[in-house]
Design an enzyme around this catalytic site. Structure first.
Site, PDB file in Angstrom:
ATOM      1  N   CYS A  95      -3.765  -6.061  -3.374  1.00 42.00           N
ATOM      2  CA  CYS A  95      -2.798  -7.129  -2.825  1.00 42.00           C
ATOM      3  C   CYS A  95      -2.647  -8.249  -3.568  1.00 42.00           C
ATOM      4  CB  CYS A  95      -3.006  -7.047  -1.452  1.00 42.00           C
ATOM      5  SG  CYS A  95      -1.835  -8.301  -0.665  1.00 42.00           S
ATOM      6  N   HIS A 131       1.096  -0.804   4.952  1.00 40.52           N
ATOM      7  CA  HIS A 131      -0.421  -1.130   5.129  1.00 40.52           C
ATOM      8  C   HIS A 131      -0.905  -0.763   6.434  1.00 40.52           C
ATOM      9  CE1 HIS A 131      -3.865  -3.504   4.771  1.00 40.52           C
ATOM     10  NE2 HIS A 131      -3.568  -4.057   3.760  1.00 40.52           N
ATOM     11  N   LYS A 133       5.077 -10.849   3.842  1.00 44.57           N
ATOM     12  CA  LYS A 133       3.453 -11.289   3.618  1.00 44.57           C
ATOM     13  C   LYS A 133       3.561 -12.151   2.536  1.00 44.57           C
ATOM     14  CE  LYS A 133      -0.525  -8.480   2.313  1.00 44.57           C
ATOM     15  NZ  LYS A 133      -1.026  -7.376   2.435  1.00 44.57           N
ATOM     16  N   LYS A 168      -5.710   3.428  -3.957  1.00 43.18           N
ATOM     17  CA  LYS A 168      -5.814   1.748  -3.920  1.00 43.18           C
ATOM     18  C   LYS A 168      -7.256   1.314  -4.051  1.00 43.18           C
ATOM     19  CE  LYS A 168      -5.505  -1.953  -0.376  1.00 43.18           C
ATOM     20  NZ  LYS A 168      -5.344  -2.383   0.653  1.00 43.18           N
ATOM     21  N   ASP A 191       0.756  -1.283   0.095  1.00 42.93           N
ATOM     22  CA  ASP A 191       0.061  -0.010  -0.105  1.00 42.93           C
ATOM     23  C   ASP A 191       0.804   1.473  -0.037  1.00 42.93           C
ATOM     24  OD1 ASP A 191      -2.293  -1.516  -0.070  1.00 42.93           O
ATOM     25  OD2 ASP A 191      -3.079  -0.737   2.117  1.00 42.93           O
ATOM     26  N   HIS A 242      -0.035 -14.015   1.378  1.00 45.80           N
ATOM     27  CA  HIS A 242      -1.322 -13.828   0.657  1.00 45.80           C
ATOM     28  C   HIS A 242      -1.639 -14.095  -0.667  1.00 45.80           C
ATOM     29  CE1 HIS A 242      -4.389 -10.215   0.930  1.00 45.80           C
ATOM     30  NE2 HIS A 242      -4.892 -11.355   1.046  1.00 45.80           N
TER      31      HIS A 242
END
Ligand SMILES: *[C@@H]1O[C@H](CO)[C@@H](O)[C@H](O)[C@H]1NC(C)=O
Ligand SMILES: *[C@@H]1O[C@H](CO)[C@@H](O)[C@H](O)[C@H]1NC(C)=O
Ligand SMILES: *[C@@H]1O[C@H](CO)[C@@H](O)[C@H](O)[C@H]1NC(C)=O
Ligand SMILES: *[C@@H]1O[C@H](CO)[C@@H](O)[C@H](O)[C@H]1NC(C)=O
Ligand SMILES: *[C@@H]1O[C@H](CO)[C@@H](O)[C@H](O)[C@H]1NC(C)=O
Length: 492
Positions: free
Chosen positions: A70, A215, A124, A291, A33, A126
């Site tokens: 993301c 983030h 991360k 975003k 982000d 994800h």
């Protein structure tokens, strides 16, 4: 030529060949982000001395695109393929969704392992974890330290989602319970430095470092916030501290590579995963939107490459060439001397000559996305071509078309500018926009009414891409995912 000279020449050529063929170490850093306006060299009020130094003595990618959110960006980065080709075109993977990048798509570290790389991921994930097969160490990473879902507390590493709560931190495949209280930016930097220190320098190294920063939630040790007493907006001030902490971590990791003596043979790639979240301190000024939108503020990302291996002629330059996050897969595999054998058809292009020699990008088009599950907007423009109620965006050369509901398209200046938000003056039920991004990078001048010829061509192109799409895979939450206060992890 005398025989001994001939042998000498041959030896020289051979050793030259060996030097050239030495596989570079790759450090691939993803910030989360991280907004377009939030890096020093874009004129930000936020200080990023390390990123600035690396970028200004590397190649800044200023026509560079990621996805609006993301999982989509990460799935494309690791697979080299558009979301329409992996079934992940709708949204992120929620913690309890039994989903992931389909296993028939080899990921980047698998291709690097094939050619001898030592491969490590820290941070991360994800991109799916509901079965062991989807964990980073099942998908090409020798080691993994990090969290599997999308966001969590920076200190406790605790995550609640839909009344399901648990800690999300793993050391390879096992829960990591020793780190409650350690701020993730520091934790991940330390892990990377440890990997570098212990690395067998005879082998090429690949480190994938997707930071939790910057983030939400907005958390950082107070000393970083204190540097920004000049920023009045509280969220922006904390966010600025988070950015500076991340910047410091990047500097420390670069130092570790230097101390190890392998920096000169390392290529550092830095990218954001999507635009900044204006409601959580991020900013993308002067771009439109933020975003999660199909406006430039959602996808036109911060990115650069730094390496002492770069051709001297491009050091310090800006690349105006169109580059997309899918391009890293073939670019890195080729740099590593690897093979693209065994991959599905890739949507990325090898961009090394673009970056290293300033050549024209092989990429002429960029499908931002087609998401048929997003709520329909307005009426179809025509029945004979792409259904414009569907959320989609496509770039062809300098032209960009958006259809469906792109998200809030306001222009939001950073708080310290004290200037008003310029509202998204949208015509009622409008669902087609056309921009010439080269002339109008901030999407101020919608040409969809004037250039219907281009609109028609681009809609046909969207239809062409849509025909190659696989069905969306977005399964419902599985209650078995609930960690019940323990650790998030595979449940099937
Ligand atoms: C982590 O530490 C905090 C503060 O000491 C505590 O409240 C919390 O219960 C701890 N979390 C876990 C999962 O142990
Ligand atoms: C790639 O696949 C082809 C055909 O299967 C094979 O001939 C070639 O040796 C492979 N190359 C590598 C580098 O694995
Ligand atoms: C267009 O797509 C929407 C979903 O976005 C769908 O409900 C509608 O039936 C489609 N219309 C036509 C004419 O295909
Ligand atoms: C397009 O489709 C809509 C609804 O599906 C229909 O009402 C309309 O008559 C069609 N228009 C043409 C030109 O075929
Ligand atoms: C778009 O976002 C801005 C900034 O948050 C807000 O002021 C505006 O009301 C939003 N517009 C719509 C239509 O939601």
């Amino acid at each position: 030529m005398r025989p001994e000279f001939r042998i000498l020449t041959l030896l020289c050529l051979l050793s030259l060949k060996l030097v050239v063929a030495k596989q570079p170490n790759i450090l691939l850093i993803v910030a989360d982000d991280y907004g377009f306006h939030d890096v020093g060299y874009h004129g930000s009020e936020i200080k990023t001395p390390n990123l600035d130094k690396l970028a200004m003595s590397g190649v800044r990618l200023e026509n560079y695109y990621v996805q609006p959110i993301c999982t989509p960006t990460r799935s494309q980065l690791l697979s080299g393929r558009y979301q329409i080709h992996t079934g992940l075109q709708h949204g992120i993977i929620w913690p309890a969704q039994p989903s992931g990048i389909p296993l028939d798509n080899p990921l980047l570290p698998e291709k690097l392992k094939e050619v001898g790389y030592s491969t490590h991921a820290v941070g991360k994930w994800h991109v799916g974890f509901y079965k062991d097969d989807y964990l980073p160490t099942s998908r090409g990473f020798d080691s993994y330290f990090g969290y599997l879902t999308g966001s969590e507390d920076y200190y406790t590493h605790y995550r609640c989602y839909d009344k399901m709560c648990g800690t999300d931190l793993r050391d390879n495949t096992v829960p990591a319970d020793l780190y409650n209280g350690t701020y993730s930016t520091h934790l991940f930097a330390d892990k990377v430095i440890d990997i570098v220190d212990k690395h067998d320098a005879e082998k090429p190294l690949f480190v994938y470092l997707p930071f939790q920063a910057v983030h939400a939630p907005l958390q950082v040790p107070q000393k970083y916030i204190d540097r920004y007493s000049n920023i009045k907006n509280k969220k922006r001030r904390t966010y600025a501290g988070m950015v500076t902490c991340m910047d410091e971590a990047v500097g420390m990791i670069a130092d570790a590579l230097k101390n190890k003596g392998i920096w000169d043979n390392t290529i550092l790639i830095f990218t954001t995963d999507n635009g900044g979240q204006i409601h959580e301190g991020g900013n993308n000024w002067p771009l439109r939107g933020w975003k999660a939108s199909l406006w430039e503020g959602g996808m036109h990302g911060v990115g650069f490459v730094h390496s002492n291996l770069l051709d001297k002629r491009v050091i310090g330059s800006v690349s105006p060439q169109l580059i997309h996050v899918t391009d890293w897969f073939p670019t890195i595999v080729k740099l590593a001397g690897g093979s693209l054998n065994g991959t599905q058809p890739l949507d990325g292009f090898n961009q090394w000559s673009t970056i290293n020699y300033g050549e024209t990008s092989p990429r002429k088009e960029l499908l931002h996305n087609i998401d048929p599950l997003y709520p329909a907007s307005g009426q179809p423009l025509s029945n004979s071509t792409f259904n414009t109620t569907i959320r989609a965006a496509l770039r062809v050369g300098d032209w960009k078309i958006i259809t469906g509901e792109p998200g809030n398209g306001s222009w939001v200046p950073p708080p310290h500018m004290d200037s008003p938000i310029i509202d998204d003056a949208r015509k009622d039920k409008q669902n087609v926009w056309l921009f010439n991004i080269a002339e109008d990078p901030n999407e101020r001048n919608d040409l969809s009414g004037k250039r219907t010829d281009i609109v028609t061509k681009m809609l046909d192109k969207l239809l062409y891409y849509q025909k190659s799409a696989v069905p969306v895979f977005s399964p419902p939450n599985d209650p078995k995912a609930d960690p019940e206060g323990g650790f998030w992890g595979p449940w099937e």
